[in-house]
Every structure is written in structure tokens, then in C-alpha cells.
Design an enzyme around this catalytic site. Sequence first.
Site, PDB file in Angstrom:
ATOM      1  N   GLY A  12    -105.371 -18.795 -70.027  1.00 17.28           N
ATOM      2  CA  GLY A  12    -104.934 -17.439 -69.670  1.00 17.28           C
ATOM      3  C   GLY A  12    -104.149 -17.318 -68.383  1.00 17.28           C
ATOM      4  O   GLY A  12    -104.072 -16.234 -67.802  1.00 17.28           O
ATOM      5  N   MET A  89    -102.718 -19.734 -79.924  1.00 21.82           N
ATOM      6  CA  MET A  89    -102.421 -20.921 -80.721  1.00 21.82           C
ATOM      7  C   MET A  89    -102.590 -20.687 -82.221  1.00 21.82           C
ATOM      8  O   MET A  89    -103.216 -21.494 -82.912  1.00 21.82           O
ATOM      9  CB  MET A  89    -103.278 -22.089 -80.233  1.00 21.82           C
ATOM     10  CG  MET A  89    -102.919 -22.506 -78.816  1.00 21.82           C
ATOM     11  SD  MET A  89    -101.130 -22.741 -78.583  1.00 21.82           S
ATOM     12  CE  MET A  89    -101.075 -23.782 -77.154  1.00 21.82           C
ATOM     13  N   LEU A  92     -98.438 -16.462 -86.696  1.00 19.90           N
ATOM     14  CA  LEU A  92     -98.659 -15.139 -87.302  1.00 19.90           C
ATOM     15  C   LEU A  92     -97.935 -15.022 -88.636  1.00 19.90           C
ATOM     16  O   LEU A  92     -96.847 -15.567 -88.815  1.00 19.90           O
ATOM     17  CB  LEU A  92     -98.173 -14.055 -86.338  1.00 19.90           C
ATOM     18  CG  LEU A  92     -98.991 -13.978 -85.043  1.00 19.90           C
ATOM     19  CD1 LEU A  92     -98.239 -13.195 -83.977  1.00 19.90           C
ATOM     20  CD2 LEU A  92    -100.369 -13.372 -85.308  1.00 19.90           C
ATOM     21  N   ASN A 106     -93.289 -14.252 -77.277  1.00 15.23           N
ATOM     22  CA  ASN A 106     -94.086 -15.471 -77.096  1.00 15.23           C
ATOM     23  C   ASN A 106     -93.469 -16.291 -75.976  1.00 15.23           C
ATOM     24  O   ASN A 106     -92.269 -16.214 -75.722  1.00 15.23           O
ATOM     25  CB  ASN A 106     -94.083 -16.302 -78.381  1.00 15.23           C
ATOM     26  CG  ASN A 106     -94.917 -17.575 -78.242  1.00 15.23           C
ATOM     27  OD1 ASN A 106     -96.020 -17.550 -77.687  1.00 15.23           O
ATOM     28  ND2 ASN A 106     -94.388 -18.700 -78.719  1.00 15.23           N
ATOM     29  N   HIS A 108     -93.036 -20.287 -74.706  1.00 11.26           N
ATOM     30  CA  HIS A 108     -93.145 -21.670 -75.186  1.00 11.26           C
ATOM     31  C   HIS A 108     -92.727 -22.620 -74.064  1.00 11.26           C
ATOM     32  O   HIS A 108     -91.698 -22.391 -73.424  1.00 11.26           O
ATOM     33  CB  HIS A 108     -92.249 -21.869 -76.420  1.00 11.26           C
ATOM     34  CG  HIS A 108     -92.373 -23.246 -76.983  1.00 11.26           C
ATOM     35  ND1 HIS A 108     -93.480 -23.646 -77.702  1.00 11.26           N
ATOM     36  CD2 HIS A 108     -91.567 -24.328 -76.888  1.00 11.26           C
ATOM     37  CE1 HIS A 108     -93.339 -24.919 -78.038  1.00 11.26           C
ATOM     38  NE2 HIS A 108     -92.184 -25.352 -77.550  1.00 11.26           N
ATOM     39  N   GLY A 142     -90.974 -17.802 -88.295  1.00 14.08           N
ATOM     40  CA  GLY A 142     -90.985 -19.252 -88.105  1.00 14.08           C
ATOM     41  C   GLY A 142     -91.868 -19.664 -86.939  1.00 14.08           C
ATOM     42  O   GLY A 142     -92.477 -18.831 -86.268  1.00 14.08           O
ATOM     43  N   GLU A 173     -92.865 -20.480 -66.212  1.00 12.95           N
ATOM     44  CA  GLU A 173     -93.384 -19.584 -67.263  1.00 12.95           C
ATOM     45  C   GLU A 173     -93.861 -18.286 -66.640  1.00 12.95           C
ATOM     46  O   GLU A 173     -93.565 -17.187 -67.124  1.00 12.95           O
ATOM     47  CB  GLU A 173     -94.557 -20.242 -68.016  1.00 12.95           C
ATOM     48  CG  GLU A 173     -94.176 -21.453 -68.836  1.00 12.95           C
ATOM     49  CD  GLU A 173     -95.360 -21.975 -69.656  1.00 12.95           C
ATOM     50  OE1 GLU A 173     -96.121 -21.168 -70.202  1.00 12.95           O
ATOM     51  OE2 GLU A 173     -95.515 -23.205 -69.751  1.00 12.95           O
TER      52      GLU A 173
HETATM   53  C1  GAR Z   1     -98.613 -22.337 -71.806  1.00 15.78           C
HETATM   54  O1  GAR Z   1     -97.997 -23.475 -71.261  1.00 15.78           O
HETATM   55  C2  GAR Z   1     -97.807 -21.797 -72.961  1.00 15.78           C
HETATM   56  O2  GAR Z   1     -96.420 -21.924 -72.784  1.00 15.78           O
HETATM   57  C3  GAR Z   1     -98.290 -22.676 -74.080  1.00 15.78           C
HETATM   58  O3  GAR Z   1     -99.665 -22.776 -73.882  1.00 15.78           O
HETATM   59  C4  GAR Z   1     -99.936 -22.690 -72.483  1.00 15.78           C
HETATM   60  C5  GAR Z   1    -100.983 -21.615 -72.277  1.00 15.78           C
HETATM   61  O4  GAR Z   1    -101.387 -21.591 -70.938  1.00 15.78           O
HETATM   62  N1  GAR Z   1     -97.969 -22.118 -75.366  1.00 15.78           N
HETATM   63  C6  GAR Z   1     -97.655 -22.841 -76.430  1.00 15.78           C
HETATM   64  O5  GAR Z   1     -97.613 -24.052 -76.417  1.00 15.78           O
HETATM   65  C7  GAR Z   1     -97.337 -22.028 -77.668  1.00 15.78           C
HETATM   66  N2  GAR Z   1     -96.803 -22.881 -78.688  1.00 15.78           N
HETATM   67  P1  GAR Z   1    -102.133 -20.341 -70.353  1.00 15.78           P
HETATM   68  O6  GAR Z   1    -103.311 -20.045 -71.276  1.00 15.78           O
HETATM   69  O7  GAR Z   1    -102.599 -20.790 -68.994  1.00 15.78           O
HETATM   70  O8  GAR Z   1    -101.162 -19.185 -70.285  1.00 15.78           O
END
Ligand code: GAR
Length: 200
Positions: A12, A89, A92, A106, A108, A142, A173
Amino acid sequence: MKKIGILLSGRGSNFEAIARNVQAGKIPAEIAIVISNKEGAGGLAIAREMGIKALCIPSKGKEREAFEQELVAALREAQVDLVCLAGFMRVLTSYFIREFQGRILNIHPALLPSFAGVDAQKQALEYGAKFSGCTVHFVDEGVDTGAVVCQAAVPIQDEDTVETLAARILKEEHRIYTEAINLVLGDRIRVEGRRVILKK
Ligand code: GAR
């Protein structure tokens, strides 16, 4: 005031960065609800500590659409304008996407369309790419294929491990997710085909 709903499955940190920016007045919106499909998700604990409504809707053992119907009901009840996936994860189905058409984002941890799917940082390192980064995109049917709202690039260094690279990407991010949310909620972009264009 616009309302954001967050879906997550784990730590999170993206949610927390968004929530701190909301608190600091850098996102003119409120987080109306945080939903995790995993009870143990760190993100749920952070939300509860911050006094944000947080609930677990387990996905395990449910038909995809039955699970998503529960998600949609909770998000509708919270009257959210925008759904932000933050380390959620689950892929949808078109049912969920239709319910919030054009209002799902989202994040990524790669420069899409490179390294879609799971373990994006590991994929980039093993490929031998010299740059990777992160992408905030609209969600379509997708896997990591929707129109790109914001991206940030980071260099990949010879000494990098998956962990050091992931940490460098994560910092970006946390920055670009807020930027993307403000573009969407502020109605400052339009989508032409795959291209997300800043309104003049
Ligand atoms: C993040 O790095 C996000 O970009 C990735 O999961 C992590 C979640 O971290 N998402 C994916 O890989 C989606 N395919 P967080 O729970 O600390 O935000």
C-alpha cells in the site's frame, strides 16, 4: 469534492503516497474507500490508521464476476468518481470496466508496453534494459494495455538488484500517480485513440 476509491492487495505504499498528498492539499479530492482482496494487506492497516474507510472483500474461492459485483457495490455506495488500482493484483473483467468506463487508473512498474504483467522490475533487469520506469494508464480489458496518462523513466545501473531497481522506480510511482489523478479529476486531458492529450 471528488471521491477516489482505492483497490490494493499488499503493502500500500502507492495508496499511502496518494493519501498523504490528499492530506497535504495536493490532490483536491477525498479517498472515500480503500478495498483489499487480501485481509493481511499492509494498505488496509495504513488506511485504518489514517482514519480512511477500509474493507476487505476476499477474492479467494469466488467466481470473478461475483467478486467484482461486491467491489462495484462497495465503490458505488461510497460514490467514487475515480477508481485507482494501487498494487491490486487481479485482472478486472469487462463487467467491472464497463461499470467505471474511463474512470479506472492503474500503476505499473515499467515503461509500458515493455515488461507488462508480473515481476516487471525483474523482467527489465533480466532483459538488460538500460532504462525502465513506471506508467499510470487507464484500465481496459487487457493486461496493462490501456491508454498511457503519465510515465517516468529511471536508469538501470550495473550494480542494480531487483530490490534497488524497484525502490528507484517506486519513488517515481509515488510522484506520477498523484500527477495522473490530478490530470483526470481536473478534466485536463482528452483521449484520442490511444493518445492521452493535454487540453489547451
Ligand atoms: C507497485 O510497484 C506497483 O507498481 C506494482 O505493485 C507494487 C505495489 O506496491 N503493481 C503491479 O505490478 C501491477 N501489475 P504498493 O502496494 O507499495 O503500492
